[in-house]
Design an enzyme around this catalytic site. Structure first.
Site, PDB file in Angstrom:
ATOM      1  N   HIS A 178       0.912  -1.164   0.029  1.00  0.00           N
ATOM      2  CA  HIS A 178      -0.034   0.237  -0.011  1.00  0.00           C
ATOM      3  C   HIS A 178       0.807   1.211  -0.031  1.00  0.00           C
ATOM      4  O   HIS A 178       2.141   0.991   0.408  1.00  0.00           O
ATOM      5  CB  HIS A 178      -1.007   0.071   1.053  1.00  0.00           C
ATOM      6  CG  HIS A 178      -1.857  -1.057   1.146  1.00  0.00           C
ATOM      7  ND1 HIS A 178      -3.135  -1.107   1.940  1.00  0.00           N
ATOM      8  CD2 HIS A 178      -2.083  -2.214   0.286  1.00  0.00           C
ATOM      9  CE1 HIS A 178      -3.780  -2.041   1.732  1.00  0.00           C
ATOM     10  NE2 HIS A 178      -3.252  -2.840   0.735  1.00  0.00           N
ATOM     11  N   GLU A 200       0.850   3.780   1.922  1.00  0.00           N
ATOM     12  CA  GLU A 200       1.343   4.267   3.259  1.00  0.00           C
ATOM     13  C   GLU A 200       2.443   3.572   3.475  1.00  0.00           C
ATOM     14  O   GLU A 200       3.735   3.832   4.196  1.00  0.00           O
ATOM     15  CB  GLU A 200       0.307   4.244   4.197  1.00  0.00           C
ATOM     16  CG  GLU A 200      -0.908   5.047   3.956  1.00  0.00           C
ATOM     17  CD  GLU A 200      -1.836   4.444   3.072  1.00  0.00           C
ATOM     18  OE1 GLU A 200      -2.929   5.029   3.130  1.00  0.00           O
ATOM     19  OE2 GLU A 200      -1.628   3.592   2.333  1.00  0.00           O
ATOM     20  N   CYS A 210      -6.033   2.081   5.145  1.00  0.00           N
ATOM     21  CA  CYS A 210      -6.793   0.721   5.738  1.00  0.00           C
ATOM     22  C   CYS A 210      -6.324   0.473   7.150  1.00  0.00           C
ATOM     23  O   CYS A 210      -5.166   1.105   7.673  1.00  0.00           O
ATOM     24  CB  CYS A 210      -6.409  -0.341   4.917  1.00  0.00           C
ATOM     25  SG  CYS A 210      -4.780  -1.096   4.962  1.00  0.00           S
ATOM     26  N   CYS A 238      -2.472  -0.398   7.396  1.00  0.00           N
ATOM     27  CA  CYS A 238      -1.460   1.046   7.162  1.00  0.00           C
ATOM     28  C   CYS A 238      -1.749   1.527   8.696  1.00  0.00           C
ATOM     29  O   CYS A 238      -0.610   2.195   8.932  1.00  0.00           O
ATOM     30  CB  CYS A 238      -1.901   1.619   6.113  1.00  0.00           C
ATOM     31  SG  CYS A 238      -1.628   0.886   4.487  1.00  0.00           S
TER      32      CYS A 238
END
Length: 157
Positions: A53, A55, A83, A86
């Site tokens: 992801h 992040e 999410c 993260c």
């Protein structure tokens, strides 16, 4: 221009560029003392890594840049609502602030919301969609794993 909006705009531009290259529309910026330390984009599709992801890729880069897994004093600016994975990684890294531009509601129509994951994780383990169980196995031939690690850490200090 407000500094928060400037960093969010940078995260959004990263997300647009990633989407234009065939990736998912997510970008993130890690900032410390008003300076961008690292950036990241969602690499799930390009790497087949479900943890890639924006992040997390930004956090990994920031940790390398700063030479530490401790990112205390850093902030994350993300194009979309981070999410749970993260969010947990940011907390574990010591990041004290996260700001995002697009909410789960904004992304829901496009399959880009993690609200259902948040809701599932809020339930007791026994009610979550993933089976979770604790089985306290220990190796008789080895010292206790955590105690052994702690003893070795103390000896190095």
């Amino acid at each position: 221009m407000d500094e928060n909006k400037r960093f969010l705009r940078e995260a959004i531009e990263l997300a647009y560029a990633n989407a234009e290259r065939g990736g998912r529309p997510f970008g993130a910026v890690v900032v410390k003392n008003g300076k961008v330390i690292a950036t990241g984009v969602n690499g799930v599709l390009s790497t087949n890594d479900p943890t890639a992801h924006a992040e997390l890729t930004a956090i990994r880069s920031a940790s390398q840049e700063l030479g530490s897994a401790n990112l205390e004093g850093c902030s994350v600016f993300a194009s979309g609502h981070p999410c749970p994975m993260c969010m947990a990684a940011m907390r574990l890294a010591g990041i004290g602030e996260v700001t995002y531009a697009y909410s789960n509601d904004d992304g829901a129509l496009f399959g880009l919301s993690t609200a259902a994951v948040y809701a599932d994780l809020a339930k007791p383990f026994s009610e979550q969609s993933m089976k979770i169980r604790y089985v306290p196995v220990r190796l008789d031939s080895r010292p206790d794993l955590y105690a052994d690690w702690s003893r070795k850490q103390a000896a190095q200090a």
